[in-house]
Design a protein around this motif. Structure first.
Motif, PDB file in Angstrom:
ATOM      1  N   ARG A  21     -21.604  10.625 -46.656  1.00 20.83           N
ATOM      2  CA  ARG A  21     -22.503  11.738 -46.346  1.00 20.83           C
ATOM      3  C   ARG A  21     -23.927  11.356 -46.704  1.00 20.83           C
ATOM      4  O   ARG A  21     -24.158  10.486 -47.545  1.00 20.83           O
ATOM      5  CB  ARG A  21     -22.141  12.974 -47.188  1.00 20.83           C
ATOM      6  CG  ARG A  21     -20.821  13.571 -46.899  1.00 20.83           C
ATOM      7  CD  ARG A  21     -20.600  14.878 -47.679  1.00 20.83           C
ATOM      8  NE  ARG A  21     -20.837  14.802 -49.105  1.00 20.83           N
ATOM      9  CZ  ARG A  21     -19.932  14.462 -50.008  1.00 20.83           C
ATOM     10  NH1 ARG A  21     -18.728  14.131 -49.630  1.00 20.83           N
ATOM     11  NH2 ARG A  21     -20.217  14.459 -51.286  1.00 20.83           N
ATOM     12  N   ILE A  22     -24.867  12.074 -46.096  1.00 26.25           N
ATOM     13  CA  ILE A  22     -26.275  11.943 -46.437  1.00 26.25           C
ATOM     14  C   ILE A  22     -26.810  13.350 -46.681  1.00 26.25           C
ATOM     15  O   ILE A  22     -26.677  14.221 -45.824  1.00 26.25           O
ATOM     16  CB  ILE A  22     -27.083  11.258 -45.310  1.00 26.25           C
ATOM     17  CG1 ILE A  22     -26.501   9.894 -44.982  1.00 26.25           C
ATOM     18  CG2 ILE A  22     -28.545  11.138 -45.710  1.00 26.25           C
ATOM     19  CD1 ILE A  22     -27.145   9.233 -43.765  1.00 26.25           C
ATOM     20  N   HIS A  23     -27.404  13.570 -47.862  1.00 23.75           N
ATOM     21  CA  HIS A  23     -28.023  14.845 -48.201  1.00 23.75           C
ATOM     22  C   HIS A  23     -29.532  14.640 -48.246  1.00 23.75           C
ATOM     23  O   HIS A  23     -30.006  13.573 -48.623  1.00 23.75           O
ATOM     24  CB  HIS A  23     -27.557  15.341 -49.581  1.00 23.75           C
ATOM     25  CG  HIS A  23     -26.092  15.582 -49.667  1.00 23.75           C
ATOM     26  ND1 HIS A  23     -25.517  16.770 -49.299  1.00 23.75           N
ATOM     27  CD2 HIS A  23     -25.080  14.788 -50.086  1.00 23.75           C
ATOM     28  CE1 HIS A  23     -24.217  16.699 -49.490  1.00 23.75           C
ATOM     29  NE2 HIS A  23     -23.926  15.504 -49.966  1.00 23.75           N
ATOM     30  N   SER A  24     -30.284  15.676 -47.907  1.00 19.79           N
ATOM     31  CA  SER A  24     -31.744  15.545 -47.994  1.00 19.79           C
ATOM     32  C   SER A  24     -32.367  16.788 -48.615  1.00 19.79           C
ATOM     33  O   SER A  24     -33.245  17.416 -48.048  1.00 19.79           O
ATOM     34  CB  SER A  24     -32.334  15.305 -46.608  1.00 19.79           C
ATOM     35  OG  SER A  24     -32.127  16.428 -45.789  1.00 19.79           O
ATOM     36  N   THR A  28     -33.485  12.235 -50.386  1.00 20.72           N
ATOM     37  CA  THR A  28     -32.384  11.749 -49.557  1.00 20.72           C
ATOM     38  C   THR A  28     -31.373  11.065 -50.463  1.00 20.72           C
ATOM     39  O   THR A  28     -31.688  10.100 -51.160  1.00 20.72           O
ATOM     40  CB  THR A  28     -32.894  10.774 -48.489  1.00 20.72           C
ATOM     41  OG1 THR A  28     -33.920  11.415 -47.739  1.00 20.72           O
ATOM     42  CG2 THR A  28     -31.771  10.358 -47.561  1.00 20.72           C
ATOM     43  N   LEU A  30     -27.544   9.312 -50.593  1.00 11.35           N
ATOM     44  CA  LEU A  30     -26.398   8.766 -49.869  1.00 11.35           C
ATOM     45  C   LEU A  30     -25.177   8.911 -50.759  1.00 11.35           C
ATOM     46  O   LEU A  30     -25.201   8.501 -51.923  1.00 11.35           O
ATOM     47  CB  LEU A  30     -26.609   7.288 -49.549  1.00 11.35           C
ATOM     48  CG  LEU A  30     -27.905   6.890 -48.864  1.00 11.35           C
ATOM     49  CD1 LEU A  30     -27.952   5.386 -48.683  1.00 11.35           C
ATOM     50  CD2 LEU A  30     -28.051   7.596 -47.552  1.00 11.35           C
ATOM     51  N   SER A  43     -36.320   9.110 -45.309  1.00 14.81           N
ATOM     52  CA  SER A  43     -35.801  10.422 -44.915  1.00 14.81           C
ATOM     53  C   SER A  43     -34.415  10.263 -44.294  1.00 14.81           C
ATOM     54  O   SER A  43     -34.003   9.154 -43.939  1.00 14.81           O
ATOM     55  CB  SER A  43     -36.738  11.084 -43.907  1.00 14.81           C
ATOM     56  OG  SER A  43     -36.692  10.383 -42.678  1.00 14.81           O
ATOM     57  N   MET A  44     -33.718  11.374 -44.153  1.00 13.59           N
ATOM     58  CA  MET A  44     -32.403  11.340 -43.528  1.00 13.59           C
ATOM     59  C   MET A  44     -32.497  10.788 -42.107  1.00 13.59           C
ATOM     60  O   MET A  44     -31.668   9.964 -41.704  1.00 13.59           O
ATOM     61  CB  MET A  44     -31.764  12.728 -43.505  1.00 13.59           C
ATOM     62  CG  MET A  44     -30.361  12.714 -42.910  1.00 13.59           C
ATOM     63  SD  MET A  44     -29.581  14.311 -42.644  1.00 13.59           S
ATOM     64  CE  MET A  44     -29.715  15.105 -44.187  1.00 13.59           C
ATOM     65  N   ASP A  45     -33.514  11.204 -41.352  1.00 16.94           N
ATOM     66  CA  ASP A  45     -33.690  10.715 -39.982  1.00 16.94           C
ATOM     67  C   ASP A  45     -33.928   9.203 -39.953  1.00 16.94           C
ATOM     68  O   ASP A  45     -33.417   8.507 -39.071  1.00 16.94           O
ATOM     69  CB  ASP A  45     -34.845  11.443 -39.292  1.00 16.94           C
ATOM     70  CG  ASP A  45     -34.527  12.906 -39.019  1.00 16.94           C
ATOM     71  OD1 ASP A  45     -33.322  13.251 -38.942  1.00 16.94           O
ATOM     72  OD2 ASP A  45     -35.480  13.698 -38.897  1.00 16.94           O
ATOM     73  N   ILE A  48     -30.565   7.457 -40.648  1.00 18.12           N
ATOM     74  CA  ILE A  48     -29.715   7.536 -39.457  1.00 18.12           C
ATOM     75  C   ILE A  48     -30.200   6.568 -38.384  1.00 18.12           C
ATOM     76  O   ILE A  48     -29.403   5.888 -37.729  1.00 18.12           O
ATOM     77  CB  ILE A  48     -29.645   8.989 -38.941  1.00 18.12           C
ATOM     78  CG1 ILE A  48     -28.876   9.854 -39.948  1.00 18.12           C
ATOM     79  CG2 ILE A  48     -29.001   9.061 -37.562  1.00 18.12           C
ATOM     80  CD1 ILE A  48     -28.939  11.338 -39.668  1.00 18.12           C
TER      81      ILE A  48
END
Length: 105
Positions: A21-24, A28, A30, A43-45, A48
């Protein structure tokens, strides 16, 4: 592997296939499949996007590998086929099989 940056500006590489999972919120984070957590500056973006680039690169590299013709039943050639004349000598103690014995009940 993708390269990410910790909060102390140290870079590290991580296998993106092991990210669960990735939380922000707010940083951010992991979360790996083994439960380990890494806080990164990206950042999460961005993470990804790095994962997508990594996977695209893997697919691109796989397409560049020349195809080896496969004959069904031919094997990989690592071990001589049975009856091919490449079998070990009968008196070779390193290849003798050990009979299985039943489990104790």
């Amino acid at each position: 592997m993708i390269v990410l940056t910790r909060l102390n500006d140290a870079q590290f590489a991580i296998n993106p296939d092991l990210i669960e999972r990735i939380h922000s919120n707010p940083d951010t984070t992991l979360v790996m499949v083994d439960g380990a957590k890494f806080i990164v500056t990206e950042s999460m973006d961005e993470v990804i996007a790095l994962i997508a680039q990594f996977r695209a690169r893997v697919i691109s590299m796989a397409r560049d590998v020349p195809a080896v013709p496969f004959r069904h039943g031919a094997g990989l050639g690592l071990v001589p086929a049975a009856g091919s004349g490449g079998k070990p000598a009968e008196n070779d103690s390193s290849t003798k099989t050990v009979p299985l014995r039943p489990r104790n009940k």
